[in-house]
Design a protein around this motif. Sequence first.
Motif, PDB file in Angstrom:
ATOM      1  N   VAL A 248       2.905  -5.736 -10.707  1.00  0.00           N
ATOM      2  CA  VAL A 248       2.515  -5.417  -9.330  1.00  0.00           C
ATOM      3  C   VAL A 248       1.155  -4.729  -9.410  1.00  0.00           C
ATOM      4  CG1 VAL A 248       3.177  -4.288  -7.179  1.00  0.00           C
ATOM      5  CG2 VAL A 248       4.958  -5.017  -8.783  1.00  0.00           C
ATOM      6  N   HIS A 249       0.169  -5.284  -8.720  1.00  0.00           N
ATOM      7  CA  HIS A 249      -1.188  -4.760  -8.845  1.00  0.00           C
ATOM      8  C   HIS A 249      -1.579  -3.818  -7.708  1.00  0.00           C
ATOM      9  CE1 HIS A 249      -1.754  -7.540 -12.089  1.00  0.00           C
ATOM     10  NE2 HIS A 249      -1.745  -8.607 -11.324  1.00  0.00           N
ATOM     11  N   PHE A 250      -1.291  -4.236  -6.487  1.00  0.00           N
ATOM     12  CA  PHE A 250      -1.788  -3.479  -5.333  1.00  0.00           C
ATOM     13  C   PHE A 250      -0.736  -3.383  -4.236  1.00  0.00           C
ATOM     14  CE2 PHE A 250      -5.678  -5.532  -7.018  1.00  0.00           C
ATOM     15  CZ  PHE A 250      -6.486  -4.416  -7.203  1.00  0.00           C
ATOM     16  N   ILE A 251      -0.953  -2.410  -3.350  1.00  0.00           N
ATOM     17  CA  ILE A 251      -0.170  -2.353  -2.117  1.00  0.00           C
ATOM     18  C   ILE A 251      -1.149  -2.341  -0.937  1.00  0.00           C
ATOM     19  CG2 ILE A 251       1.884  -1.257  -3.074  1.00  0.00           C
ATOM     20  CD1 ILE A 251       0.762   1.412  -1.956  1.00  0.00           C
ATOM     21  N   GLY A 252      -0.758  -3.016   0.133  1.00  0.00           N
ATOM     22  CA  GLY A 252      -1.543  -3.016   1.359  1.00  0.00           C
ATOM     23  C   GLY A 252      -0.990  -1.964   2.297  1.00  0.00           C
ATOM     24  N   VAL A 253      -1.882  -1.088   2.781  1.00  0.00           N
ATOM     25  CA  VAL A 253      -1.425   0.001   3.644  1.00  0.00           C
ATOM     26  C   VAL A 253      -2.171   0.016   4.976  1.00  0.00           C
ATOM     27  CG1 VAL A 253      -0.553   1.464   1.791  1.00  0.00           C
ATOM     28  CG2 VAL A 253      -2.969   1.600   2.413  1.00  0.00           C
ATOM     29  N   GLY A 254      -2.574  -1.177   5.432  1.00  0.00           N
ATOM     30  CA  GLY A 254      -3.250  -1.254   6.717  1.00  0.00           C
ATOM     31  C   GLY A 254      -4.081  -2.518   6.808  1.00  0.00           C
ATOM     32  N   GLU A 255      -4.698  -2.726   7.952  1.00  0.00           N
ATOM     33  CA  GLU A 255      -5.461  -3.954   8.175  1.00  0.00           C
ATOM     34  C   GLU A 255      -6.938  -3.804   7.807  1.00  0.00           C
ATOM     35  OE1 GLU A 255      -3.889  -6.315  11.782  1.00  0.00           O
ATOM     36  OE2 GLU A 255      -3.678  -4.211  12.352  1.00  0.00           O
ATOM     37  N   GLY A 256      -7.343  -2.588   7.531  1.00  0.00           N
ATOM     38  CA  GLY A 256      -8.754  -2.316   7.266  1.00  0.00           C
ATOM     39  C   GLY A 256      -9.187  -2.679   5.865  1.00  0.00           C
ATOM     40  N   VAL A 257     -10.490  -2.710   5.665  1.00  0.00           N
ATOM     41  CA  VAL A 257     -11.080  -3.159   4.402  1.00  0.00           C
ATOM     42  C   VAL A 257     -10.708  -2.232   3.233  1.00  0.00           C
ATOM     43  CG1 VAL A 257     -13.296  -1.981   4.782  1.00  0.00           C
ATOM     44  CG2 VAL A 257     -13.220  -4.071   3.404  1.00  0.00           C
ATOM     45  N   ASP A 258     -10.488  -0.965   3.512  1.00  0.00           N
ATOM     46  CA  ASP A 258     -10.161  -0.012   2.435  1.00  0.00           C
ATOM     47  C   ASP A 258      -8.664   0.192   2.243  1.00  0.00           C
ATOM     48  OD1 ASP A 258     -12.860   0.534   1.897  1.00  0.00           O
ATOM     49  OD2 ASP A 258     -12.938   1.935   3.590  1.00  0.00           O
ATOM     50  N   ASP A 259      -7.866  -0.560   3.000  1.00  0.00           N
ATOM     51  CA  ASP A 259      -6.421  -0.316   2.976  1.00  0.00           C
ATOM     52  C   ASP A 259      -5.692  -1.073   1.869  1.00  0.00           C
ATOM     53  OD1 ASP A 259      -6.623   1.432   5.118  1.00  0.00           O
ATOM     54  OD2 ASP A 259      -6.436  -0.181   6.589  1.00  0.00           O
ATOM     55  N   LEU A 260      -6.274  -1.041   0.681  1.00  0.00           N
ATOM     56  CA  LEU A 260      -5.638  -1.645  -0.485  1.00  0.00           C
ATOM     57  C   LEU A 260      -5.642  -0.585  -1.579  1.00  0.00           C
ATOM     58  CD1 LEU A 260      -4.607  -4.523  -1.460  1.00  0.00           C
ATOM     59  CD2 LEU A 260      -6.807  -4.708  -2.614  1.00  0.00           C
ATOM     60  N   GLU A 261      -4.466  -0.278  -2.103  1.00  0.00           N
ATOM     61  CA  GLU A 261      -4.384   0.776  -3.121  1.00  0.00           C
ATOM     62  C   GLU A 261      -3.741   0.232  -4.379  1.00  0.00           C
ATOM     63  OE1 GLU A 261      -2.321   4.108  -1.409  1.00  0.00           O
ATOM     64  OE2 GLU A 261      -3.915   4.478   0.046  1.00  0.00           O
ATOM     65  N   PRO A 262      -4.155   0.776  -5.535  1.00  0.00           N
ATOM     66  CA  PRO A 262      -3.476   0.360  -6.766  1.00  0.00           C
ATOM     67  C   PRO A 262      -2.007   0.767  -6.688  1.00  0.00           C
ATOM     68  CG  PRO A 262      -5.301   1.886  -7.238  1.00  0.00           C
ATOM     69  CD  PRO A 262      -5.172   1.796  -5.753  1.00  0.00           C
ATOM     70  N   PHE A 263      -1.159  -0.026  -7.275  1.00  0.00           N
ATOM     71  CA  PHE A 263       0.270   0.273  -7.256  1.00  0.00           C
ATOM     72  C   PHE A 263       0.595   1.261  -8.372  1.00  0.00           C
ATOM     73  CE2 PHE A 263       4.531  -0.653  -8.931  1.00  0.00           C
ATOM     74  CZ  PHE A 263       5.287  -0.363  -7.807  1.00  0.00           C
ATOM     75  N   THR A 264       1.235   2.361  -8.017  1.00  0.00           N
ATOM     76  CA  THR A 264       1.698   3.297  -9.041  1.00  0.00           C
ATOM     77  C   THR A 264       3.193   3.534  -8.885  1.00  0.00           C
ATOM     78  OG1 THR A 264       1.111   5.172  -7.654  1.00  0.00           O
ATOM     79  CG2 THR A 264      -0.498   4.537  -9.319  1.00  0.00           C
ATOM     80  N   ALA A 265       3.898   3.418 -10.002  1.00  0.00           N
ATOM     81  CA  ALA A 265       5.369   3.499  -9.979  1.00  0.00           C
ATOM     82  C   ALA A 265       5.854   4.846  -9.466  1.00  0.00           C
ATOM     83  CB  ALA A 265       5.914   3.227 -11.383  1.00  0.00           C
ATOM     84  N   ARG A 266       5.198   5.918  -9.925  1.00  0.00           N
ATOM     85  CA  ARG A 266       5.688   7.249  -9.566  1.00  0.00           C
ATOM     86  C   ARG A 266       5.577   7.509  -8.066  1.00  0.00           C
ATOM     87  NH1 ARG A 266       4.982  12.475 -13.108  1.00  0.00           N
ATOM     88  NH2 ARG A 266       6.520  11.214 -14.162  1.00  0.00           N
ATOM     89  N   ASP A 267       4.402   7.208  -7.489  1.00  0.00           N
ATOM     90  CA  ASP A 267       4.221   7.451  -6.052  1.00  0.00           C
ATOM     91  C   ASP A 267       5.210   6.626  -5.235  1.00  0.00           C
ATOM     92  OD1 ASP A 267       2.196   9.213  -6.507  1.00  0.00           O
ATOM     93  OD2 ASP A 267       0.598   7.732  -6.241  1.00  0.00           O
TER      94      ASP A 267
END
Length: 299
Positions: free
Chosen positions: A273-292
Amino acid sequence: LKRLRSGLSRSSSALTGGISAIFTKRKLDADTLEELEDILIQADLGVETAMAITGRLAQGRYDKEISVEDVRTILAEEVEKVLEPTARPLEIDLAKKPHVILVVGVNGTGKTTTIGKLSAKFAAEGRKVMLAAGDTFRAAAVEQLKIWGARTGAEVIARDTGADAAGLVFDAMKEAADKGVDVLLIDTAGRLQNRAELMAELEKVVRVIRKYDAEAPHSVLLTLDATTGQNAMNQVEIFGKTAGVTGLVMTKLDGTARGGILVAIAARHKMPVHFIGVGEGVDDLEPFTARDFARAIAE
Ligand code: GDP
Protein backbone atom coordinates in the motif's frame (compact mmCIF):
# COMPACT_ATOMS: atom_id res chain seq x y z
CA LEU A 1 -2.95 13.21 9.06
CA LYS A 2 -5.48 15.21 11.03
CA ARG A 3 -7.99 14.82 8.23
CA LEU A 4 -7.30 11.08 7.99
CA ARG A 5 -7.71 10.72 11.71
CA SER A 6 -11.00 12.58 11.80
CA GLY A 7 -12.24 10.52 8.86
CA LEU A 8 -11.20 7.25 10.39
CA SER A 9 -12.42 8.03 13.85
CA ARG A 10 -15.76 9.02 12.40
CA SER A 11 -15.84 5.85 10.37
CA SER A 12 -14.74 3.63 13.20
CA SER A 13 -16.91 5.29 15.80
CA ALA A 14 -19.30 2.36 15.46
CA LEU A 15 -16.36 0.11 16.16
CA THR A 16 -14.98 1.99 19.14
CA GLY A 17 -18.44 2.75 20.43
CA GLY A 18 -19.08 -0.97 20.26
CA ILE A 19 -15.88 -1.77 22.10
CA SER A 20 -16.74 0.69 24.85
CA ALA A 21 -20.19 -0.82 25.20
CA ILE A 22 -18.86 -4.36 25.55
CA PHE A 23 -15.98 -3.69 27.87
CA THR A 24 -17.41 -1.33 30.43
CA LYS A 25 -16.45 -3.20 33.56
CA ARG A 26 -16.73 -6.55 31.98
CA LYS A 27 -14.81 -9.70 32.03
CA LEU A 28 -13.11 -11.05 29.01
CA ASP A 29 -15.13 -14.19 28.54
CA ALA A 30 -16.44 -16.18 25.59
CA ASP A 31 -19.38 -13.79 25.12
CA THR A 32 -17.34 -10.58 25.08
CA LEU A 33 -14.77 -12.13 22.78
CA GLU A 34 -17.48 -13.18 20.38
CA GLU A 35 -19.08 -9.74 20.45
CA LEU A 36 -15.72 -8.13 19.77
CA GLU A 37 -15.09 -10.54 16.92
CA ASP A 38 -18.43 -9.56 15.37
CA ILE A 39 -17.61 -5.87 15.62
CA LEU A 40 -14.24 -6.37 13.94
CA ILE A 41 -15.81 -8.41 11.15
CA GLN A 42 -18.47 -5.73 10.66
CA ALA A 43 -15.67 -3.17 10.37
CA ASP A 44 -14.39 -5.22 7.38
CA LEU A 45 -11.19 -6.36 9.07
CA GLY A 46 -11.83 -9.91 7.92
CA VAL A 47 -12.61 -13.07 9.86
CA GLU A 48 -8.99 -14.26 10.13
CA THR A 49 -7.72 -10.96 11.52
CA ALA A 50 -10.70 -10.61 13.83
CA MET A 51 -10.01 -14.08 15.24
CA ALA A 52 -6.27 -13.41 15.56
CA ILE A 53 -6.95 -10.24 17.52
CA THR A 54 -9.45 -11.79 19.88
CA GLY A 55 -7.09 -14.75 20.32
CA ARG A 56 -4.24 -12.48 21.33
CA LEU A 57 -6.52 -10.55 23.67
CA ALA A 58 -7.59 -13.71 25.42
CA GLN A 59 -4.02 -14.83 26.14
CA GLY A 60 -3.45 -14.47 29.89
CA ARG A 61 -6.54 -12.31 30.26
CA TYR A 62 -9.34 -14.78 29.88
CA ASP A 63 -11.95 -14.46 32.61
CA LYS A 64 -10.32 -11.27 33.94
CA GLU A 65 -11.55 -7.71 33.80
CA ILE A 66 -10.13 -5.68 30.95
CA SER A 67 -10.27 -1.95 30.24
CA VAL A 68 -11.42 -0.34 27.03
CA GLU A 69 -7.96 1.24 26.76
CA ASP A 70 -6.28 -2.16 26.85
CA VAL A 71 -8.57 -3.45 24.13
CA ARG A 72 -7.80 -0.42 21.96
CA THR A 73 -4.06 -0.69 22.51
CA ILE A 74 -3.99 -4.38 21.60
CA LEU A 75 -6.29 -3.79 18.63
CA ALA A 76 -3.98 -1.04 17.31
CA GLU A 77 -0.91 -3.25 17.82
CA GLU A 78 -2.45 -6.20 16.04
CA VAL A 79 -3.72 -4.13 13.12
CA GLU A 80 -0.31 -2.47 12.80
CA LYS A 81 1.35 -5.88 12.70
CA VAL A 82 -0.87 -6.94 9.82
CA LEU A 83 -0.37 -3.69 7.90
CA GLU A 84 3.33 -3.11 8.56
CA PRO A 85 4.71 -5.40 5.81
CA THR A 86 2.43 -3.74 3.23
CA ALA A 87 3.37 -0.13 3.98
CA ARG A 88 5.90 0.56 1.26
CA PRO A 89 6.69 3.79 -0.57
CA LEU A 90 6.22 3.91 -4.31
CA GLU A 91 9.70 3.65 -5.74
CA ILE A 92 10.47 5.42 -8.97
CA ASP A 93 13.41 4.14 -10.97
CA LEU A 94 14.85 7.19 -12.67
CA ALA A 95 17.15 5.02 -14.74
CA LYS A 96 13.99 4.13 -16.67
CA LYS A 97 12.99 6.90 -18.95
CA PRO A 98 10.12 6.94 -18.62
CA HIS A 99 9.15 5.10 -15.45
CA VAL A 100 5.69 3.91 -16.52
CA ILE A 101 2.86 3.90 -13.99
CA LEU A 102 -0.41 2.31 -15.06
CA VAL A 103 -3.35 3.28 -12.87
CA VAL A 104 -6.29 0.88 -12.79
CA GLY A 105 -9.52 0.62 -10.82
CA VAL A 106 -13.29 0.79 -10.97
CA ASN A 107 -14.78 4.07 -12.23
CA GLY A 108 -15.21 6.58 -9.46
CA THR A 109 -12.55 5.08 -7.18
CA GLY A 110 -10.24 8.04 -7.81
CA LYS A 111 -7.88 7.04 -10.63
CA THR A 112 -7.84 10.41 -12.39
CA THR A 113 -7.64 12.37 -9.16
CA THR A 114 -4.78 10.19 -7.87
CA ILE A 115 -2.93 10.65 -11.18
CA GLY A 116 -3.34 14.42 -10.79
CA LYS A 117 -1.98 14.31 -7.25
CA LEU A 118 0.94 12.10 -8.28
CA SER A 119 1.66 14.36 -11.24
CA ALA A 120 1.94 17.32 -8.87
CA LYS A 121 4.15 15.35 -6.49
CA PHE A 122 6.59 14.25 -9.21
CA ALA A 123 6.62 17.73 -10.76
CA ALA A 124 7.49 19.19 -7.36
CA GLU A 125 10.40 16.72 -7.19
CA GLY A 126 11.65 18.15 -10.47
CA ARG A 127 10.51 15.31 -12.71
CA LYS A 128 9.21 15.71 -16.22
CA VAL A 129 5.74 14.16 -16.17
CA MET A 130 3.41 13.04 -18.96
CA LEU A 131 -0.19 11.86 -18.61
CA ALA A 132 -1.98 9.48 -20.98
CA ALA A 133 -5.79 9.62 -21.10
CA GLY A 134 -6.28 5.88 -21.52
CA ASP A 135 -9.94 6.03 -20.45
CA THR A 136 -10.99 6.84 -24.00
CA PHE A 137 -14.54 5.73 -23.23
CA ARG A 138 -15.57 8.69 -21.10
CA ALA A 139 -15.24 12.25 -22.39
CA ALA A 140 -15.40 13.53 -18.81
CA ALA A 141 -12.41 11.43 -17.79
CA VAL A 142 -10.34 12.86 -20.65
CA GLU A 143 -11.39 16.41 -19.73
CA GLN A 144 -10.55 15.85 -16.08
CA LEU A 145 -7.11 14.55 -16.96
CA LYS A 146 -6.47 17.57 -19.19
CA ILE A 147 -7.37 19.86 -16.30
CA TRP A 148 -4.93 18.01 -14.01
CA GLY A 149 -2.26 18.19 -16.72
CA ALA A 150 -2.67 21.95 -17.07
CA ARG A 151 -2.68 22.39 -13.32
CA THR A 152 0.50 20.35 -12.76
CA GLY A 153 2.42 21.32 -15.90
CA ALA A 154 2.29 17.86 -17.45
CA GLU A 155 1.68 17.20 -21.13
CA VAL A 156 -1.47 15.13 -21.72
CA ILE A 157 -1.74 12.61 -24.54
CA ALA A 158 -5.42 12.25 -25.43
CA ARG A 159 -7.64 11.22 -28.29
CA ASP A 160 -11.29 11.53 -29.15
CA THR A 161 -13.85 9.55 -27.18
CA GLY A 162 -14.18 6.00 -28.43
CA ALA A 163 -10.61 5.79 -29.76
CA ASP A 164 -8.63 2.60 -29.22
CA ALA A 165 -7.03 2.80 -25.77
CA ALA A 166 -4.12 0.51 -26.62
CA GLY A 167 -3.26 2.65 -29.64
CA LEU A 168 -3.26 5.79 -27.57
CA VAL A 169 -1.08 4.16 -24.93
CA PHE A 170 1.42 3.04 -27.58
CA ASP A 171 1.63 6.63 -28.87
CA ALA A 172 2.11 7.89 -25.32
CA MET A 173 4.97 5.42 -24.73
CA LYS A 174 6.69 6.67 -27.88
CA GLU A 175 6.11 10.38 -27.11
CA ALA A 176 7.36 9.94 -23.56
CA ALA A 177 10.55 8.23 -24.73
CA ASP A 178 11.14 10.81 -27.48
CA LYS A 179 10.68 13.74 -25.10
CA GLY A 180 12.79 12.40 -22.25
CA VAL A 181 9.88 12.13 -19.84
CA ASP A 182 10.77 10.82 -16.36
CA VAL A 183 7.37 9.54 -15.31
CA LEU A 184 4.49 8.52 -17.57
CA LEU A 185 1.18 8.12 -15.74
CA ILE A 186 -1.46 6.18 -17.68
CA ASP A 187 -5.16 6.46 -16.85
CA THR A 188 -7.42 3.54 -17.80
CA ALA A 189 -11.11 2.73 -18.11
CA GLY A 190 -12.88 1.08 -15.20
CA ARG A 191 -16.42 0.23 -16.22
CA LEU A 192 -17.09 -2.98 -14.38
CA GLN A 193 -20.58 -3.31 -15.90
CA ASN A 194 -18.91 -4.80 -18.92
CA ARG A 195 -16.27 -6.78 -17.16
CA ALA A 196 -15.11 -9.09 -19.94
CA GLU A 197 -14.66 -6.23 -22.38
CA LEU A 198 -12.91 -4.06 -19.84
CA MET A 199 -10.51 -6.80 -18.85
CA ALA A 200 -9.74 -7.59 -22.49
CA GLU A 201 -8.97 -3.89 -23.05
CA LEU A 202 -6.75 -3.70 -19.98
CA GLU A 203 -4.84 -6.80 -21.01
CA LYS A 204 -4.34 -5.28 -24.45
CA VAL A 205 -3.06 -2.04 -22.92
CA VAL A 206 -0.55 -3.96 -20.79
CA ARG A 207 0.56 -5.99 -23.84
CA VAL A 208 1.13 -2.87 -25.89
CA ILE A 209 3.17 -1.25 -23.10
CA ARG A 210 5.32 -4.41 -22.84
CA LYS A 211 5.79 -4.53 -26.57
CA TYR A 212 7.28 -1.06 -26.41
CA ASP A 213 9.31 -1.68 -23.25
CA ALA A 214 9.57 -5.24 -21.94
CA GLU A 215 10.08 -4.03 -18.35
CA ALA A 216 7.10 -1.69 -18.36
CA PRO A 217 4.72 -0.93 -16.76
CA HIS A 218 7.11 -0.50 -13.83
CA SER A 219 4.24 0.14 -11.43
CA VAL A 220 0.58 -0.82 -11.66
CA LEU A 221 -1.46 1.03 -9.06
CA LEU A 222 -4.97 0.01 -8.10
CA THR A 223 -7.17 2.69 -6.57
CA LEU A 224 -9.66 1.47 -3.98
CA ASP A 225 -12.49 3.62 -2.67
CA ALA A 226 -12.62 3.30 1.12
CA THR A 227 -16.41 3.62 1.02
CA THR A 228 -16.90 0.38 -0.94
CA GLY A 229 -16.03 -1.91 1.98
CA GLN A 230 -16.00 -5.61 1.25
CA ASN A 231 -16.16 -5.21 -2.54
CA ALA A 232 -12.63 -3.82 -2.55
CA MET A 233 -11.38 -7.36 -1.96
CA ASN A 234 -12.93 -8.54 -5.25
CA GLN A 235 -11.39 -5.57 -7.04
CA VAL A 236 -7.94 -6.51 -5.76
CA GLU A 237 -8.46 -10.03 -7.07
CA ILE A 238 -9.88 -9.06 -10.48
CA PHE A 239 -7.41 -6.28 -11.29
CA GLY A 240 -4.55 -8.24 -9.75
CA LYS A 241 -5.15 -11.06 -12.19
CA THR A 242 -5.73 -8.86 -15.24
CA ALA A 243 -3.24 -6.05 -14.83
CA GLY A 244 -0.62 -7.42 -12.42
CA VAL A 245 -1.22 -4.82 -9.72
CA THR A 246 1.99 -3.90 -7.85
CA GLY A 247 0.54 -1.53 -5.26
CA LEU A 248 -2.58 0.03 -3.79
CA VAL A 249 -3.88 3.53 -3.15
CA MET A 250 -6.89 3.81 -0.86
CA THR A 251 -8.90 6.94 -1.55
CA LYS A 252 -11.64 8.88 0.26
CA LEU A 253 -10.41 8.24 3.77
CA ASP A 254 -11.38 11.82 4.60
CA GLY A 255 -15.08 10.98 4.43
CA THR A 256 -17.25 8.71 6.51
CA ALA A 257 -15.54 5.64 5.09
CA ARG A 258 -14.09 2.79 7.05
CA GLY A 259 -10.67 1.65 5.94
CA GLY A 260 -10.99 -1.69 7.71
CA ILE A 261 -11.03 -3.66 4.46
CA LEU A 262 -7.37 -2.70 3.93
CA VAL A 263 -6.52 -4.86 6.94
CA ALA A 264 -8.30 -7.85 5.40
CA ILE A 265 -6.59 -7.22 2.04
CA ALA A 266 -3.20 -6.94 3.73
CA ALA A 267 -3.77 -10.17 5.64
CA ARG A 268 -4.80 -12.09 2.55
CA HIS A 269 -2.75 -10.61 -0.29
CA LYS A 270 0.26 -8.88 1.32
CA MET A 271 -0.19 -6.26 -1.42
CA PRO A 272 1.96 -3.12 -0.95
CA VAL A 273 0.00 0.00 0.00
CA HIS A 274 1.66 3.21 -1.14
CA PHE A 275 -0.69 6.12 -0.54
CA ILE A 276 -3.98 7.20 0.95
CA GLY A 277 -6.28 9.84 -0.53
CA VAL A 278 -7.65 12.28 2.02
CA GLY A 279 -9.48 14.77 -0.16
CA GLU A 280 -10.07 16.04 -3.67
CA GLY A 281 -7.27 18.60 -3.64
CA VAL A 282 -3.84 18.34 -5.22
CA ASP A 283 -2.07 17.90 -1.86
CA ASP A 284 -4.54 15.38 -0.48
CA LEU A 285 -2.34 12.34 -1.03
CA GLU A 286 -0.33 10.99 1.89
CA PRO A 287 2.13 8.15 2.21
CA PHE A 288 0.57 5.14 3.87
CA THR A 289 1.89 4.38 7.34
CA ALA A 290 0.79 1.30 9.26
CA ARG A 291 1.01 2.86 12.70
CA ASP A 292 -1.10 5.95 11.95
CA PHE A 293 -3.70 3.89 10.13
CA ALA A 294 -3.87 1.28 12.91
CA ARG A 295 -4.13 3.89 15.64
CA ALA A 296 -6.86 5.72 13.79
CA ILE A 297 -8.84 2.49 13.44
CA ALA A 298 -8.57 1.72 17.15
CA GLU A 299 -9.03 5.28 18.38
P1 GDP B 1 -12.01 7.68 -11.56
O1 GDP B 1 -13.32 7.49 -12.24
O2 GDP B 1 -11.50 6.40 -10.96
O3 GDP B 1 -10.98 8.35 -12.39
O4 GDP B 1 -12.30 8.61 -10.29
P2 GDP B 1 -12.10 10.19 -10.14
O5 GDP B 1 -10.65 10.50 -9.96
O6 GDP B 1 -12.82 10.89 -11.22
O7 GDP B 1 -12.80 10.41 -8.73
C1 GDP B 1 -14.18 10.24 -8.54
C2 GDP B 1 -14.66 11.26 -7.52
O8 GDP B 1 -14.05 11.02 -6.26
C3 GDP B 1 -14.29 12.69 -7.88
O9 GDP B 1 -15.36 13.53 -7.52
C4 GDP B 1 -13.06 12.98 -7.03
O10 GDP B 1 -12.93 14.35 -6.73
C5 GDP B 1 -13.37 12.18 -5.79
N1 GDP B 1 -12.16 11.75 -5.05
C6 GDP B 1 -11.07 11.11 -5.51
N2 GDP B 1 -10.20 10.86 -4.51
C7 GDP B 1 -10.74 11.38 -3.38
C8 GDP B 1 -10.34 11.43 -1.98
O11 GDP B 1 -9.29 10.94 -1.55
N3 GDP B 1 -11.22 12.04 -1.12
C9 GDP B 1 -12.41 12.56 -1.54
N4 GDP B 1 -13.19 13.13 -0.63
N5 GDP B 1 -12.81 12.51 -2.82
C10 GDP B 1 -12.00 11.94 -3.73
